[in-house]
Design an enzyme around this catalytic site. Structure first.
Site, mmCIF file in Angstrom:
data_model
loop_
_atom_site.group_PDB
_atom_site.id
_atom_site.type_symbol
_atom_site.label_atom_id
_atom_site.label_comp_id
_atom_site.label_asym_id
_atom_site.label_seq_id
_atom_site.Cartn_x
_atom_site.Cartn_y
_atom_site.Cartn_z
ATOM 1 N N SER A 96 0.538 -1.059 0.064
ATOM 2 C CA SER A 96 -0.219 -0.081 -0.007
ATOM 3 C C SER A 96 0.774 1.340 -0.119
ATOM 4 C CB SER A 96 -0.870 -0.110 1.232
ATOM 5 O OG SER A 96 -1.815 0.905 1.117
ATOM 6 N N ASP A 218 -10.621 -6.009 -3.022
ATOM 7 C CA ASP A 218 -9.800 -5.096 -2.092
ATOM 8 C C ASP A 218 -10.658 -3.713 -2.077
ATOM 9 O OD1 ASP A 218 -8.088 -3.394 -0.950
ATOM 10 O OD2 ASP A 218 -6.334 -3.877 -2.222
ATOM 11 N N HIS A 246 -7.364 -6.149 1.748
ATOM 12 C CA HIS A 246 -6.039 -5.329 1.416
ATOM 13 C C HIS A 246 -4.769 -5.598 1.911
ATOM 14 C CE1 HIS A 246 -4.287 -1.329 -0.024
ATOM 15 N NE2 HIS A 246 -4.138 -0.966 1.166
#
Length: 268
Positions: A96, A218, A246
């Site tokens: 991320s 996600d 995620h």
């Protein structure tokens, strides 16, 4: 300050390894998020784990708001750390915001990196007429209001959405607790630096091999955002893994390891 202390750097694996594997965690987690991933590479690589400013056991004084209004501040931190550790040609695995940190760092200082892995990466979270990032302005304004009103209550709502895997509520509970560990004064700054970013043009400058790992479901990063990155970055590879949420490196580590083994070990 010694950057190793500033970012609570920890080492594992082989001290005499020719190559280093550096892990950059995402929002709401810290280096412990990689506990089920890095041991698979410990016999071949020097393992380097660290905490972003404002996260985990990083020195609390390291988080100065003006430094972290964008993702660029985290990228500068990473490059400064690699300079201090005298590391070049590293393999970077980022999740991320950690993935975007690695991409920006590699664009700025390409000599530090050989290849990168981005798990749940996004160049922009906000929707545009011709781009699906996953969030509208109204979504983000509501998110910021919720955090301002009550960070802990927001964390308990957000964590199950991001983690998914509702049959294993302990995963979301753990994630919520790590979000709550982010200092209150820092959390809105971190969230804004992530959700207001737009690196859609910048990422096109990356010249290193990049493996993008995306789950089939996600809530934070839609498949369209991952496909945009893949199309924008020449030489990138996109793999959709059979997992949800995620944070698959925490919820489905076996599938993540299966997807990245050959790429991480490839020469160059």
């Amino acid at each position: 300050m010694d950057l190793r202390r500033r970012h609570h750097v920890t080492f594992a694996g082989r001290d005499d390894a020719a190559r280093s594997l550096v892990f950059a965690h995402g929002f709401g987690t810290d280096q412990r998020a990689w506990a089920q991933i890095w041991p698979a590479f410990a016999d071949e690589f020097r393992i380097v784990l660290y905490d972003h400013a404002g996260a985990g056991q990083a020195d609390p004084a390291a988080f100065e708001q003006h430094r972290y209004l964008t993702m660029d501040g985290y990228a500068r931190d990473l490059n400064a750390l690699l300079d201090e550790l005298a590391l070049k040609d590293v393999v970077l695995i980022g999740h991320s915001m950690g993935a975007m940190t690695g991409i920006l760092a590699a664009i700025a200082r390409p000599e530090h990196f050989s290849r990168l892995v981005g798990i749940g990466a996004s160049a922009r979270y906000l929707d545009d007429p011709d781009y699906h990032g996953g969030f509208s302005e109204a979504d983000l304004n509501a998110l910021y209001r919720s955090v301002t009103i009550g960070r802990d209550a927001w964390a308990e709502q957000f964590a199950p959405l991001a983690m998914a895997n509702r049959d294993r509520p302990e995963l979301a509970e753990h994630f919520a607790n790590t979000i709550k560990s982010v200092p209150t004064h820092a959390i809105l700054t971190v969230l804004c630096s992530i959700f207001q970013c737009d690196y859609r043009q910048t990422v096109r400058q990356l010249t290193h091999p990049l493996l993008l790992l995306q789950t089939r479901d996600d809530a934070a990063v839609p498949l369209a955002a991952a496909e945009f990155l893949h199309q924008a970055i020449a030489g990138s590879t996109l793999r959709v893994i059979d997992a949800e949420g995620h944070l698959p490196h925490m919820s489905a580590p076996d599938r993540v390891l299966e997807a990245l083994q050959d790429f991480v070990r490839a020469p160059g």
